[in-house]
Design a protein around this motif. Structure first.
Motif, PDB file in Angstrom:
ATOM      1  N   VAL A  81       6.657  -0.714  -9.869  1.00  0.00           N
ATOM      2  CA  VAL A  81       7.045   0.019  -8.665  1.00  0.00           C
ATOM      3  C   VAL A  81       8.231   0.925  -8.975  1.00  0.00           C
ATOM      4  O   VAL A  81       8.330   2.045  -8.475  1.00  0.00           O
ATOM      5  N   GLY A  84       7.168   4.183 -10.110  1.00  0.00           N
ATOM      6  CA  GLY A  84       6.443   5.030  -9.176  1.00  0.00           C
ATOM      7  C   GLY A  84       5.085   4.513  -8.755  1.00  0.00           C
ATOM      8  O   GLY A  84       4.336   5.212  -8.079  1.00  0.00           O
ATOM      9  N   GLU A  85       4.741   3.290  -9.125  1.00  0.00           N
ATOM     10  CA  GLU A  85       3.442   2.743  -8.723  1.00  0.00           C
ATOM     11  C   GLU A  85       3.364   2.595  -7.207  1.00  0.00           C
ATOM     12  O   GLU A  85       4.310   2.152  -6.566  1.00  0.00           O
ATOM     13  N   SER A  86       2.223   2.956  -6.631  1.00  0.00           N
ATOM     14  CA  SER A  86       2.043   2.912  -5.190  1.00  0.00           C
ATOM     15  C   SER A  86       1.715   1.502  -4.719  1.00  0.00           C
ATOM     16  O   SER A  86       1.334   0.626  -5.513  1.00  0.00           O
ATOM     17  N   LEU A  87       1.850   1.280  -3.407  1.00  0.00           N
ATOM     18  CA  LEU A  87       1.492  -0.003  -2.820  1.00  0.00           C
ATOM     19  C   LEU A  87       0.008  -0.292  -3.038  1.00  0.00           C
ATOM     20  O   LEU A  87      -0.374  -1.436  -3.308  1.00  0.00           O
ATOM     21  N   LYS A  88      -0.819   0.742  -2.950  1.00  0.00           N
ATOM     22  CA  LYS A  88      -2.254   0.556  -3.147  1.00  0.00           C
ATOM     23  C   LYS A  88      -2.555   0.031  -4.544  1.00  0.00           C
ATOM     24  O   LYS A  88      -3.316  -0.932  -4.709  1.00  0.00           O
ATOM     25  N   ASP A  89      -1.969   0.654  -5.566  1.00  0.00           N
ATOM     26  CA  ASP A  89      -2.255   0.231  -6.938  1.00  0.00           C
ATOM     27  C   ASP A  89      -1.698  -1.168  -7.214  1.00  0.00           C
ATOM     28  O   ASP A  89      -2.308  -1.950  -7.948  1.00  0.00           O
ATOM     29  N   THR A  90      -0.555  -1.487  -6.611  1.00  0.00           N
ATOM     30  CA  THR A  90      -0.018  -2.841  -6.746  1.00  0.00           C
ATOM     31  C   THR A  90      -0.981  -3.847  -6.124  1.00  0.00           C
ATOM     32  O   THR A  90      -1.266  -4.901  -6.700  1.00  0.00           O
TER      33      THR A  90
END
Length: 311
Positions: A81, A84-90
């Protein structure tokens, strides 16, 4: 019991009472020599925390482990995160790892709803606090604590004092306590009451002293300075004088009334140290009860409800 626990408004009287009754049965697990039940063995619970937390994160971890679930603790700090990882990808990553439930705390209001409704995951989603929106399991443990001291909450008077504007705890408590039949009074400076509060099932007041003598429980809220980007009151000393709970004010409460605080406390501001540590304070008990209530929520979401219905 709904599929997810996102808001106190998701619980009707029957569902809320079922959680509280289940928590009552599970409370004794902490007093056993072996503090474990096999109920959720083989299930995986992920604590997905994008904000700092002590009580809530540890409470959910203890609750899941006492039900024999496998627990994965995720912190935004030190994870992708921060890259820059998004909530969706997490969420998709957690789904790929086989998460059966995700307990999420997020600074953005509505993040748990987005996680639950966009079908990124098939597991249950539990809202552990989203921005200034809601914190349903805190409301449940508060109601559980009140019920143990006051009995049936129907007709009881609960006064919630302080920074209502920034408090997800206040909103969830107002909704849940109304569902359980209690009368809720919010006491705060005009600047710390949210827009639209007149639509809440509560009574509002600017005067703490007028609300004490009829209260069965008083809940003090933390002044959330980290969320304040303006001057909401003249000074800390003025706030404490008008809206802080000291011994003199506590002595005006009915003899049976209890003092509560969701924590963490600003001792000396919204509550004095002698009140926080007094016999009428149930603040530490709230933490103990929090584990039992979160055990009940996870049990009903992941194990109990479906198994009982299909038995």
């Amino acid at each position: 019991m709904p599929r997810h626990l996102l808001s106190a408004a998701d619980l009707d009287h029957e569902a809320a009472t079922r959680v509280l009754d289940t928590a009552e049965e599970l409370l004794g697990v902490a007093q056993r020599p072996i503090k474990k039940l096999p109920t959720l063995r083989g299930r995986t619970v992920v604590n997905l925390f994008f904000e700092d937390s002590t009580r809530t994160r540890i409470s959910f971890e203890a609750a899941a482990k006492r039900l024999s679930a496998d627990v994965i603790n995720f912190s935004a700090k030190g994870s992708s995160v921060s890259k820059g990882e998004s909530l969706k990808d997490t969420a998709l990553t957690l789904q790929a790892m086989g998460a059966d439930a995700v307990v999420i705390r997020h600074p953005a209001s509505g993040a748990p709803h987005r996680l639950a409704t966009n079908r990124w995951m098939s597991g249950a989603v539990v809202n552990a606090g989203d921005g200034m929106h809601e914190h349903p399991t805190q409301a449940l443990l508060d109601a559980f604590t009140m019920r143990r001291h006051l009995g049936d909450l129907a007709g009881k008077s609960v006064t919630i004092v302080g920074d209502v504007l920034h408090s997800r705890v206040a909103r969830s408590n107002a909704l849940l306590l109304h569902t359980l039949g209690a009368e809720v009074t919010l006491v705060a400076p005009p600047t710390l009451l949210p827009v639209g509060v007149e639509s809440w099932p509560v009574t509002c007041s600017y005067d703490l002293d007028d609300s004490l003598e009829k209260a069965d429980a008083v809940m003090m809220l933390r002044v959330q300075r980290e969320r304040m980007n303006a001057s909401f009151f003249p000074s800390a000393r003025e706030y404490s004088r008008r809206y802080g709970l000291d011994t003199a004010r506590m002595n005006r409460l009915p003899d049976h009334a209890i003092v509560m605080h969701p924590g963490p406390m600003n001792r000396g501001m919204e509550i004095t140290a002698d009140v926080a540590d007094s016999p009428r304070s149930v603040i530490v008990e709230q933490v103990t009860n929090g584990v039992a209530v979160r055990m009940a929520a996870l049990y009903l979401l992941l194990g109990g409800a479906e198994n009982e219905e299909t038995a």
